[in-house]
Design a protein around this motif. Structure first.
Motif, PDB file in Angstrom:
ATOM      1  N   THR A  14       0.831  -1.214   0.000  1.00  0.00           N
ATOM      2  CA  THR A  14       0.000   0.000   0.000  1.00  0.00           C
ATOM      3  C   THR A  14       0.859   1.255   0.000  1.00  0.00           C
ATOM      4  O   THR A  14       0.641   2.179  -0.796  1.00  0.00           O
ATOM      5  CB  THR A  14      -0.932   0.000   1.233  1.00  0.00           C
TER       6      THR A  14
ATOM      7  N   PRO B 129     -12.855  -0.828   9.765  1.00  0.00           N
ATOM      8  CA  PRO B 129     -12.181  -0.338   8.550  1.00  0.00           C
ATOM      9  C   PRO B 129     -12.863   0.883   7.927  1.00  0.00           C
ATOM     10  O   PRO B 129     -12.184   1.757   7.391  1.00  0.00           O
ATOM     11  CB  PRO B 129     -12.230  -1.536   7.597  1.00  0.00           C
ATOM     12  N   MET B 130     -14.197   0.962   8.029  1.00  0.00           N
ATOM     13  CA  MET B 130     -14.875   2.153   7.488  1.00  0.00           C
ATOM     14  C   MET B 130     -14.479   3.392   8.283  1.00  0.00           C
ATOM     15  O   MET B 130     -14.249   4.451   7.712  1.00  0.00           O
ATOM     16  CB  MET B 130     -16.388   1.948   7.464  1.00  0.00           C
TER      17      MET B 130
ATOM     18  N   THR C  46      -8.576   8.136   7.261  1.00  0.00           N
ATOM     19  CA  THR C  46      -7.565   8.201   6.206  1.00  0.00           C
ATOM     20  C   THR C  46      -7.885   9.314   5.218  1.00  0.00           C
ATOM     21  O   THR C  46      -7.006  10.081   4.825  1.00  0.00           O
ATOM     22  CB  THR C  46      -7.467   6.843   5.476  1.00  0.00           C
ATOM     23  N   SER C  47      -9.141   9.426   4.817  1.00  0.00           N
ATOM     24  CA  SER C  47      -9.501  10.469   3.853  1.00  0.00           C
ATOM     25  C   SER C  47      -9.377  11.865   4.460  1.00  0.00           C
ATOM     26  O   SER C  47      -9.013  12.819   3.775  1.00  0.00           O
ATOM     27  CB  SER C  47     -10.902  10.243   3.295  1.00  0.00           C
TER      28      SER C  47
ATOM     29  N   ALA D  29      -3.422   4.668   5.656  1.00  0.00           N
ATOM     30  CA  ALA D  29      -3.830   3.681   4.649  1.00  0.00           C
ATOM     31  C   ALA D  29      -3.115   2.349   4.868  1.00  0.00           C
ATOM     32  O   ALA D  29      -3.695   1.279   4.661  1.00  0.00           O
ATOM     33  CB  ALA D  29      -3.544   4.213   3.243  1.00  0.00           C
TER      34      ALA D  29
ATOM     35  N   LEU E 237      -4.843   0.633   7.755  1.00  0.00           N
ATOM     36  CA  LEU E 237      -6.120   0.147   7.242  1.00  0.00           C
ATOM     37  C   LEU E 237      -5.926  -1.110   6.402  1.00  0.00           C
ATOM     38  O   LEU E 237      -6.656  -2.091   6.549  1.00  0.00           O
ATOM     39  CB  LEU E 237      -6.801   1.238   6.420  1.00  0.00           C
ATOM     40  N   SER E 238      -4.925  -1.125   5.536  1.00  0.00           N
ATOM     41  CA  SER E 238      -4.722  -2.296   4.672  1.00  0.00           C
ATOM     42  C   SER E 238      -4.320  -3.519   5.491  1.00  0.00           C
ATOM     43  O   SER E 238      -4.757  -4.635   5.204  1.00  0.00           O
ATOM     44  CB  SER E 238      -3.699  -2.003   3.577  1.00  0.00           C
TER      45      SER E 238
ATOM     46  N   ALA F 102     -11.076   4.268   7.217  1.00  0.00           N
ATOM     47  CA  ALA F 102     -11.099   4.857   5.871  1.00  0.00           C
ATOM     48  C   ALA F 102     -11.499   6.334   5.933  1.00  0.00           C
ATOM     49  O   ALA F 102     -10.923   7.175   5.227  1.00  0.00           O
ATOM     50  CB  ALA F 102     -12.052   4.083   4.968  1.00  0.00           C
TER      51      ALA F 102
END
Length: 183
Positions: free
Chosen positions: A17, A86-87, A93-94, A108, A111-112, A90
């Motif tokens: 990633t 994970p949501m 992360t954004s 990220a 998360l991965s 995410a």
């Protein structure tokens, strides 16, 4: 899967990633290498994190108080082994993407690693409840228990699939950006 395989798979996922995201940065700088190494570390942590809901996991033994609290409110492979965490990661992360690219890359990677753990556990007999709390049925793609000899092969295949996915995504992005530049 064992903790060692979760850590290995998460670290590989973090490297893939981070390397994919850093491919958009100037080539081979020391900062990129440090970022990739940090991505491997955070991917490995992400690979261990879902098992905080069981008292004898690698991460629970390092953080017993957090594990004890989590174990009081959840059961193994239910609330923590779901898409909700994970949501949330995410979204974080954004948000970080708009603040600083390095923080985005590292988030990220975490998360991965986390998602990689969920996919690994789906490849065991116990499976996971991907739709929890809405759907409590656990999904499994294999009929073997955690720690089976095939777990190593499954992890290697999953790493290769993730790598292939990111290579295809990267090639698509290159073609898309070169086509847009030609117009």
């Amino acid at each position: 899967m064992t903790g060692k395989l979760h850590r290995f798979g998460g670290a590989c996922s973090g490297i893939i990633t981070t390397a994919a995201l850093c491919s958009q940065l100037p080539q081979t700088t020391n900062g990129n290498m440090l970022l990739v190494m940090s991505g491997a570390l955070l991917g490995g942590i992400g690979g261990l994190l879902p098992d905080i809901d069981t008292p004898h996991s690698i991460i629970s033994l390092k953080h017993p108080i957090i594990s004890w609290v989590v174990c009081k409110f959840t059961e193994h492979r239910m609330a923590i082994h779901t898409l909700i965490i994970p949501m949330f990661l995410a979204v974080l992360t954004s948000v970080l993407y708009s603040i600083q690219f390095d923080a985005f890359v590292l988030s990220a990677s975490l998360l991965s690693g986390f998602v990689f753990h969920l996919v690994q556990d789906t490849c065991t007999r116990g499976g996971i409840a991907w739709g929890y709390p809405f759907v409590k049925e656990k999904y499994s793609m294999r009929n073997t228990y955690s720690g089976a000899p095939g777990d190593i092969l499954v992890t290697i295949v999953l790493v290769m699939l993730q790598y292939a996915f990111f290579v295809q995504l990267f090639m698509f992005c290159l073609l898309y950006t070169s086509d847009a530049a030609d117009d």
